[in-house]
Design an enzyme around this catalytic site. Structure first.
Site, PDB file in Angstrom:
ATOM      1  N   ASP A   1     -33.378 -34.847  28.704  1.00  0.00           N
ATOM      2  CA  ASP A   1     -34.378 -35.258  27.718  1.00  0.00           C
ATOM      3  C   ASP A   1     -34.088 -36.679  27.242  1.00  0.00           C
ATOM      4  OD1 ASP A   1     -36.497 -34.315  25.579  1.00  0.00           O
ATOM      5  OD2 ASP A   1     -34.928 -35.372  24.473  1.00  0.00           O
TER       6      ASP A   1
ATOM      7  N   TYR B   1     -34.902 -44.046  22.575  1.00  0.00           N
ATOM      8  CA  TYR B   1     -33.452 -44.000  22.831  1.00  0.00           C
ATOM      9  C   TYR B   1     -32.977 -45.222  23.621  1.00  0.00           C
ATOM     10  CZ  TYR B   1     -34.548 -39.035  21.916  1.00  0.00           C
ATOM     11  OH  TYR B   1     -35.025 -37.859  21.390  1.00  0.00           O
TER      12      TYR B   1
ATOM     13  N   LYS C   1     -40.995 -39.263  26.239  1.00  0.00           N
ATOM     14  CA  LYS C   1     -41.924 -39.091  25.108  1.00  0.00           C
ATOM     15  C   LYS C   1     -42.690 -40.372  24.814  1.00  0.00           C
ATOM     16  CE  LYS C   1     -38.268 -36.161  23.186  1.00  0.00           C
ATOM     17  NZ  LYS C   1     -36.981 -36.824  23.454  1.00  0.00           N
TER      18      LYS C   1
ATOM     19  N   HIS D   1     -43.952 -37.735  20.500  1.00  0.00           N
ATOM     20  CA  HIS D   1     -42.650 -37.634  19.822  1.00  0.00           C
ATOM     21  C   HIS D   1     -42.770 -37.051  18.398  1.00  0.00           C
ATOM     22  CE1 HIS D   1     -38.457 -39.629  20.259  1.00  0.00           C
ATOM     23  NE2 HIS D   1     -38.362 -38.613  19.448  1.00  0.00           N
TER      24      HIS D   1
HETATM   25  P1  NDP Z   1     -26.944 -32.127  18.689  1.00  0.00           P
HETATM   26  O1  NDP Z   1     -27.144 -30.993  17.785  1.00  0.00           O
HETATM   27  O2  NDP Z   1     -27.096 -31.939  20.148  1.00  0.00           O
HETATM   28  O3  NDP Z   1     -25.502 -32.690  18.339  1.00  0.00           O
HETATM   29  C1  NDP Z   1     -24.945 -33.782  18.982  1.00  0.00           C
HETATM   30  C2  NDP Z   1     -23.591 -34.051  18.314  1.00  0.00           C
HETATM   31  O4  NDP Z   1     -22.716 -32.950  18.543  1.00  0.00           O
HETATM   32  C3  NDP Z   1     -22.938 -35.287  18.860  1.00  0.00           C
HETATM   33  O5  NDP Z   1     -22.297 -35.943  17.780  1.00  0.00           O
HETATM   34  C4  NDP Z   1     -21.901 -34.732  19.842  1.00  0.00           C
HETATM   35  O6  NDP Z   1     -20.797 -35.619  19.888  1.00  0.00           O
HETATM   36  C5  NDP Z   1     -21.525 -33.418  19.193  1.00  0.00           C
HETATM   37  N1  NDP Z   1     -21.137 -32.381  20.165  1.00  0.00           N
HETATM   38  C6  NDP Z   1     -21.786 -32.006  21.302  1.00  0.00           C
HETATM   39  N2  NDP Z   1     -21.118 -31.026  21.950  1.00  0.00           N
HETATM   40  C7  NDP Z   1     -20.021 -30.762  21.213  1.00  0.00           C
HETATM   41  C8  NDP Z   1     -18.943 -29.854  21.365  1.00  0.00           C
HETATM   42  N3  NDP Z   1     -18.852 -29.016  22.392  1.00  0.00           N
HETATM   43  N4  NDP Z   1     -17.977 -29.859  20.397  1.00  0.00           N
HETATM   44  C9  NDP Z   1     -18.042 -30.689  19.349  1.00  0.00           C
HETATM   45  N5  NDP Z   1     -19.044 -31.580  19.161  1.00  0.00           N
HETATM   46  C10 NDP Z   1     -20.037 -31.611  20.082  1.00  0.00           C
HETATM   47  O7  NDP Z   1     -27.916 -33.292  18.136  1.00  0.00           O
HETATM   48  P2  NDP Z   1     -28.863 -34.397  18.776  1.00  0.00           P
HETATM   49  O8  NDP Z   1     -29.522 -35.047  17.632  1.00  0.00           O
HETATM   50  O9  NDP Z   1     -28.166 -35.271  19.722  1.00  0.00           O
HETATM   51  O10 NDP Z   1     -29.969 -33.547  19.561  1.00  0.00           O
HETATM   52  C11 NDP Z   1     -29.900 -33.252  20.947  1.00  0.00           C
HETATM   53  C12 NDP Z   1     -31.014 -33.936  21.715  1.00  0.00           C
HETATM   54  O11 NDP Z   1     -32.292 -33.609  21.143  1.00  0.00           O
HETATM   55  C13 NDP Z   1     -30.977 -35.471  21.636  1.00  0.00           C
HETATM   56  O12 NDP Z   1     -30.016 -36.032  22.504  1.00  0.00           O
HETATM   57  C14 NDP Z   1     -32.405 -35.803  22.019  1.00  0.00           C
HETATM   58  O13 NDP Z   1     -32.565 -35.744  23.424  1.00  0.00           O
HETATM   59  C15 NDP Z   1     -33.193 -34.696  21.329  1.00  0.00           C
HETATM   60  N6  NDP Z   1     -33.726 -35.110  20.014  1.00  0.00           N
HETATM   61  C16 NDP Z   1     -35.093 -35.095  19.841  1.00  0.00           C
HETATM   62  C17 NDP Z   1     -35.661 -35.453  18.642  1.00  0.00           C
HETATM   63  C18 NDP Z   1     -37.137 -35.421  18.494  1.00  0.00           C
HETATM   64  O14 NDP Z   1     -37.648 -35.868  17.458  1.00  0.00           O
HETATM   65  N7  NDP Z   1     -37.876 -34.915  19.453  1.00  0.00           N
HETATM   66  C19 NDP Z   1     -34.829 -35.884  17.500  1.00  0.00           C
HETATM   67  C20 NDP Z   1     -33.409 -35.848  17.766  1.00  0.00           C
HETATM   68  C21 NDP Z   1     -32.895 -35.459  18.970  1.00  0.00           C
HETATM   69  P3  NDP Z   1     -20.299 -36.369  21.252  1.00  0.00           P
HETATM   70  O15 NDP Z   1     -21.481 -37.021  21.901  1.00  0.00           O
HETATM   71  O16 NDP Z   1     -19.297 -37.336  20.743  1.00  0.00           O
HETATM   72  O17 NDP Z   1     -19.696 -35.283  22.096  1.00  0.00           O
END
Ligand code: NDP
Length: 278
Positions: free
Chosen positions: A48, A53, A78, A111
């Site tokens: 995604d 981004y 998006k 989006h």
């Molecule tokens: P998430 O809930 O996926 O959390 C991501 C965070 O969790 C990062 O800081 C990551 O750190 C950490 N993390 C991931 N795996 C682990 C693990 N196993 N143990 C500990 N920490 C972990 O939040 P996101 O906001 O990134 O959402 C996911 C995706 O959703 C985005 O990448 C995007 O593609 C989408 N999105 C869509 C939106 C929309 O409006 N449509 C808005 C926001 C997001 P690290 O990278 O350091 O591992």
């Protein structure tokens, strides 16, 4: 019950999509190609991204570098901007394809609805045109409330196949999920880990101990057992692997309910009805 990372579900238009995947928000364009390669090598088949981004080019590079056939990976992007005319919307879509260096995307999403701008119906009509051109295999929305979907149902011809919304144990979105199920629209959870907040939750950790898993893995399994698609983000290979290791256990009905009960309607971003209108 979903048995492996690449297992597909069938969307309302007949296209199949892996239920599980990964997002690449906040990974720089430079690092994205490597992250996408790592994800694909780990087994992920749904990625995604979004123009917001700034890493669509990296996603395209990563898919090509991985060496797997394009049709084996499901790519979502998006539309961020709120244009007033069809031509600009189609041009923005073309720009995404150019950055991805692909001739189609699997799923194209609006989006945010930003209802104050009153443009999402115009945007959706352009999406219908893009879908009919075959360059987006499926079209959907993100951050839409039921009222926004009602309007699309009244004023448009095609319904979204998927709605990507914030969802996690602290924002379970049960009502919206039930409404989407009735409409035949797949719910996909963004911030499925509440952006990392699940790690410290005592109930999720207790359940983790019970299943020999972590709070993160329990959370991801909970999404999938509710039939919700989840797209966690990690820039670290080890966490991508941990997050993929969720296909060898099943939470009981009681444990699913314990997680459901963690809901406090916590949003990590603005409510879709009031999201700023820029
Ligand atoms: P998430 O809930 O996926 O959390 C991501 C965070 O969790 C990062 O800081 C990551 O750190 C950490 N993390 C991931 N795996 C682990 C693990 N196993 N143990 C500990 N920490 C972990 O939040 P996101 O906001 O990134 O959402 C996911 C995706 O959703 C985005 O990448 C995007 O593609 C989408 N999105 C869509 C939106 C929309 O409006 N449509 C808005 C926001 C997001 P690290 O990278 O350091 O591992």
């Amino acid at each position: 019950m979903i048995k492996n990372i690449s297992e597909r579900i069938t969307l309302a238009n007949g296209v199949t999509m892996p239920l599980y995947g990964a997002g690449v928000f906040k990974i720089s364009d430079r690092d994205t190609a490597g992250a996408v390669r790592d994800l694909i090598e780990t087994g992920y088949r749904l990625i995604d991204t979004a123009p917001l981004y700034g890493n669509e080019e990296g996603v395209g590079r990563g898919v090509r570098d991985s060496g797997i056939p394009r049709e084996e990976v499901f790519i979502t992007t998006k539309l961020w901007e709120h244009y007033t005319d069809e031509e600009s919307i189609i041009r923005a879509f073309d720009e995404s394809l150019r950055r991805l260096n692909m001739d189609y995307v699997d799923l194209y999403l609006i989006h945010w609805p930003k209802p104050q701008l009153d443009l999402y119906v115009t945007m959706w009509k352009a999406f219908e045109k893009i879908y009919r051109s075959g360059r987006a295999r499926a079209i959907g929305v993100s951050n839409f409330q039921s009222s926004h979907l009602d309007r699309l149902a009244r004023e448009c011809e095609i319904m979204p196949v998927l709605n990507q919304v914030e969802a996690h144990p602290f924002l379970t979105q049960q009502e919206l999920r039930e409404d989407l199920t009735k409409r035949g629209i797949v719910m996909q959870a963004w911030a499925p880990l509440a952006r990392g907040r699940v790690i410290k939750d005592p109930v999720l950790n207790e359940l983790g101990d019970k299943y020999g898993k972590s709070a993160v893995q329990v959370t991801l399994r909970w999404h999938l057992q509710h039939g919700v698609s989840a797209i966690p983000k990690s820039s670290k290979l080890e966490r991508m692997q941990t997050n993929a290791d969720i296909f060898d256990f099943n939470l009981t009905e009681d444990d699913l309910k314990r997680i459901d009960a963690l809901n406090i309607n916590l949003r990590t971003a603005e409510h879709p009805d009031t999201m700023n209108s820029n």
